[in-house]
Design a protein around this motif. Sequence first.
Motif, PDB file in Angstrom:
ATOM      1  N   LEU A 151       0.808  -1.075  -0.004  1.00  0.00           N
ATOM      2  CA  LEU A 151      -0.079  -0.056  -0.039  1.00  0.00           C
ATOM      3  C   LEU A 151       0.944   1.216   0.127  1.00  0.00           C
ATOM      4  O   LEU A 151       0.710   2.293  -0.571  1.00  0.00           O
ATOM      5  CB  LEU A 151      -0.947  -0.160   0.995  1.00  0.00           C
ATOM      6  CG  LEU A 151      -1.926   1.308   1.370  1.00  0.00           C
ATOM      7  CD1 LEU A 151      -2.739   1.303   0.125  1.00  0.00           C
ATOM      8  CD2 LEU A 151      -2.619   1.068   2.537  1.00  0.00           C
ATOM      9  N   LEU A 152       2.116   1.310   0.700  1.00  0.00           N
ATOM     10  CA  LEU A 152       2.912   2.306   0.826  1.00  0.00           C
ATOM     11  C   LEU A 152       3.353   2.542  -0.492  1.00  0.00           C
ATOM     12  O   LEU A 152       3.574   3.778  -0.908  1.00  0.00           O
ATOM     13  CB  LEU A 152       4.034   1.778   1.685  1.00  0.00           C
ATOM     14  CG  LEU A 152       5.310   2.668   1.672  1.00  0.00           C
ATOM     15  CD1 LEU A 152       5.136   4.041   2.391  1.00  0.00           C
ATOM     16  CD2 LEU A 152       6.468   1.776   2.199  1.00  0.00           C
TER      17      LEU A 152
ATOM     18  N   SER B  29       0.115   3.260  -3.326  1.00  0.00           N
ATOM     19  CA  SER B  29      -0.801   4.410  -3.227  1.00  0.00           C
ATOM     20  C   SER B  29      -0.509   5.621  -4.407  1.00  0.00           C
ATOM     21  O   SER B  29      -1.239   6.177  -4.696  1.00  0.00           O
ATOM     22  CB  SER B  29      -0.706   4.889  -1.733  1.00  0.00           C
ATOM     23  OG  SER B  29      -1.603   5.885  -1.677  1.00  0.00           O
TER      24      SER B  29
ATOM     25  N   ALA C 127      -1.412   4.649  -7.604  1.00  0.00           N
ATOM     26  CA  ALA C 127      -2.866   4.949  -7.737  1.00  0.00           C
ATOM     27  C   ALA C 127      -3.229   6.470  -8.089  1.00  0.00           C
ATOM     28  O   ALA C 127      -4.168   6.434  -9.059  1.00  0.00           O
ATOM     29  CB  ALA C 127      -3.821   4.285  -6.749  1.00  0.00           C
ATOM     30  N   GLY C 128      -2.536   7.169  -7.428  1.00  0.00           N
ATOM     31  CA  GLY C 128      -2.664   8.910  -7.669  1.00  0.00           C
ATOM     32  C   GLY C 128      -2.379   8.993  -8.978  1.00  0.00           C
ATOM     33  O   GLY C 128      -3.144   9.827  -9.863  1.00  0.00           O
TER      34      GLY C 128
ATOM     35  N   THR D 154      -2.742  10.805  -1.854  1.00  0.00           N
ATOM     36  CA  THR D 154      -2.131   9.373  -2.081  1.00  0.00           C
ATOM     37  C   THR D 154      -0.860   9.349  -1.558  1.00  0.00           C
ATOM     38  O   THR D 154      -0.327   8.260  -1.100  1.00  0.00           O
ATOM     39  CB  THR D 154      -2.243   9.119  -3.494  1.00  0.00           C
ATOM     40  OG1 THR D 154      -1.636  10.197  -4.227  1.00  0.00           O
ATOM     41  CG2 THR D 154      -3.656   8.745  -4.016  1.00  0.00           C
TER      42      THR D 154
ATOM     43  N   ILE E  38      -1.148   9.018   2.468  1.00  0.00           N
ATOM     44  CA  ILE E  38      -1.175   7.693   2.992  1.00  0.00           C
ATOM     45  C   ILE E  38       0.306   6.960   3.196  1.00  0.00           C
ATOM     46  O   ILE E  38       0.629   6.289   3.957  1.00  0.00           O
ATOM     47  CB  ILE E  38      -2.135   6.849   1.910  1.00  0.00           C
ATOM     48  CG1 ILE E  38      -3.485   7.297   2.012  1.00  0.00           C
ATOM     49  CG2 ILE E  38      -1.871   5.485   2.091  1.00  0.00           C
ATOM     50  CD1 ILE E  38      -4.439   6.936   0.862  1.00  0.00           C
ATOM     51  N   SER E  39       0.998   7.141   1.874  1.00  0.00           N
ATOM     52  CA  SER E  39       2.217   6.548   2.232  1.00  0.00           C
ATOM     53  C   SER E  39       3.053   7.140   3.223  1.00  0.00           C
ATOM     54  O   SER E  39       4.017   6.429   4.140  1.00  0.00           O
ATOM     55  CB  SER E  39       2.903   6.980   0.787  1.00  0.00           C
ATOM     56  OG  SER E  39       2.448   6.213  -0.229  1.00  0.00           O
TER      57      SER E  39
ATOM     58  N   THR F 122       8.177  10.876   1.539  1.00  0.00           N
ATOM     59  CA  THR F 122       6.752  11.108   1.581  1.00  0.00           C
ATOM     60  C   THR F 122       6.313  12.242   2.331  1.00  0.00           C
ATOM     61  O   THR F 122       5.425  12.874   1.894  1.00  0.00           O
ATOM     62  CB  THR F 122       6.027   9.833   2.030  1.00  0.00           C
ATOM     63  OG1 THR F 122       6.572   9.521   3.431  1.00  0.00           O
ATOM     64  CG2 THR F 122       6.400   8.615   1.120  1.00  0.00           C
TER      65      THR F 122
ATOM     66  N   SER G  65       4.519  15.209   0.473  1.00  0.00           N
ATOM     67  CA  SER G  65       3.230  15.937   0.626  1.00  0.00           C
ATOM     68  C   SER G  65       2.912  17.225   0.818  1.00  0.00           C
ATOM     69  O   SER G  65       2.116  17.894   0.327  1.00  0.00           O
ATOM     70  CB  SER G  65       2.588  15.063   2.156  1.00  0.00           C
ATOM     71  OG  SER G  65       2.717  13.502   2.173  1.00  0.00           O
TER      72      SER G  65
ATOM     73  N   ASN H  67       3.308  12.494  -8.519  1.00  0.00           N
ATOM     74  CA  ASN H  67       2.924  10.970  -8.059  1.00  0.00           C
ATOM     75  C   ASN H  67       3.832   9.876  -8.479  1.00  0.00           C
ATOM     76  O   ASN H  67       4.402   8.882  -7.609  1.00  0.00           O
ATOM     77  CB  ASN H  67       1.430  10.523  -8.132  1.00  0.00           C
ATOM     78  CG  ASN H  67       0.575  11.060  -7.175  1.00  0.00           C
ATOM     79  OD1 ASN H  67      -0.739  11.416  -7.525  1.00  0.00           O
ATOM     80  ND2 ASN H  67       0.984  12.004  -6.349  1.00  0.00           N
TER      81      ASN H  67
END
Length: 631
Positions: free
Chosen positions: A8-9, A12, A15-16, A39, A42-43, A94, A98, A122
Amino acid sequence: MEHNLVLLLLLSPFAGFLLNIFIGKSAGKTSSGVIGTLTVLISFIISIYFFTQINQSQKIIHFDLFDWIQISNFKISFGFLLDQLSVLWLLFITGIGSLIHLYSISYMHDDENMNKFFAYLNLFIFFMIILVIGSNLLIMFIGWEGVGLCSYLLIGFWYKNQEYNDAAKKAFIMNRIGDLGLLIGVFILANTFSTLDFIQLKQVLTATNHIPFPNENWSKLSLAALCLFIGATGKSAQLPLYTWLPDAMAGPTPVSALIHAATMVTAGIFMITRMNFLFDLTPEVQNIIAIVGAITALVAASIGLLQNDIKKVLAYSTVSQLGLMFLALGLGAYNVAVFHVITHAFFKACLFLGSGSVIHSLHGEQDMRKMGGLKKYMPITFATMLISTLAISGIFPFAGFWSKDEILMTAFEHNKILWIIGSIASIMTAFYMFRLMYLTFFREFRGTENQKNHLHESPSLMTLPLVILAALATVGGLINLPGNNWLNHFLEPVLFTKIEHIPLDGNAYMLMGIALVGAIIGIFWAYTKYIKQGFVSEEDSEIKGFSKTIYNKYYVDEIYTLLFIKPINSLSNFFRTTLEPATSNLVYSFGTLANNLATQGKKLQNGSIGLYLFGFVIGVCSILIYLFIAQ
């Protein structure tokens, strides 16, 4: 569960990227920015979780998704490794990533391709995560090439400007030069040890540390280490492959902050630190790294003295600071290099985003000679940039003071000449950074009346990241204060050689004092020239003498053009104007000959039965004569 969180890290941000590419345009600009920011956030949250787990238990996460390549006894798995070094990089990739995404929502709001911009950002974060969590050199190389691709896309984002396209191509090509060296080093290690896995390589090399390899293998180790360093010089902009980084300013300012502070340029330091067990066994290569780093720091700092583009000053500052990090790496002080990577990420991201705030207020103006007096119009931008400038200048107690001083103290312990070079570069840093502050924020505004009427502080989405980064630039040095040395203890399991703790004795205090006095001298020098005397740099055409040489970056680009670009262009022109036509004519003549023979041959196909019978008889007779002669 941990394996799923790692995926997921990683996925994500990807996915963005997909969401912004396919639906970002229709979703709208704000939605595109929110998707891109969330996204990455989240990471960041997952990175904090892994950091706390590893910090508390010292447990590392190492797993393979699947077997990727297997040739005889050579096997490479597609796997991931999260240890102390990985999670440190993940936190600022990250975390600062962000903040840069959040900043970009406002900064890029008027751009028609905002969704594509966030998609590229991303994708950049996605590849950088692959680079730092890959469990072997080949996985790392995927991320290594991926960030190179994304830098090309982002530097040339405003592709309608040909100069920006040229800057993007320059970054891409110069990085390929370094990457060739990296690949050669990877091939040597694969051929010598039949593995590229970091843990396995470390086990092999540390197990044989006291059992000498055959001389051939020791030479291979040195060559492999040298080739890996060549790769690092390209990615982290060291001599002679540094000239792409200042030109990378062609991209939007958030791109500059991302490349210079949190991601791409730190990849070389990460790779050498990850392979520290190899470099510790090749001291001759370490010496080269230290010397190249020191010279790069000095050369880049001297160029920064006279630059007038606010982003170019920061670009050469980045090259210089990276040089200090490589100086530390070459001295075997990997923990000190990592410390400066972290503090530099804080204050350099703040400085770049602050320069973007200034450029935003001035509607694209980047020449400091046309600025001035902005502190009363942009108090938040001014205050945050001042804090970060104090940090990069090495003023107590800001973050840069602790990390830069530790590099200089390490240099003093190992090589006094390198310490002198690093100290001079640091004094220059204080000068040109406060030159930037004085020309931009002090005295009277020197721009147009129209610009003056529209001066304003940037929106809160831009100033909030500045405030957070300025706070980190203030307190970031606390992670490795002398006596506590949390960072050193945290990194110990990753490093092959035991960390040398520099004692806080009279010698250390003397060196800290010298560095602080040097920074104050640089600041006072800039104050005298640009505040008391009110000096403003000349127009380009008025710069004379050695100052012109420095202003033109020692004509390194022109030298490269003379030595490499023009000969290659001449060779290509020779092929295009001489060899290609000659080859084409030769091929065409064969075609003409075949066509003429066919034209004559088809005359025999005229439908005359008598001619066919004559040919048949001639053929049979020829066969009989051949058989008779053969007997």
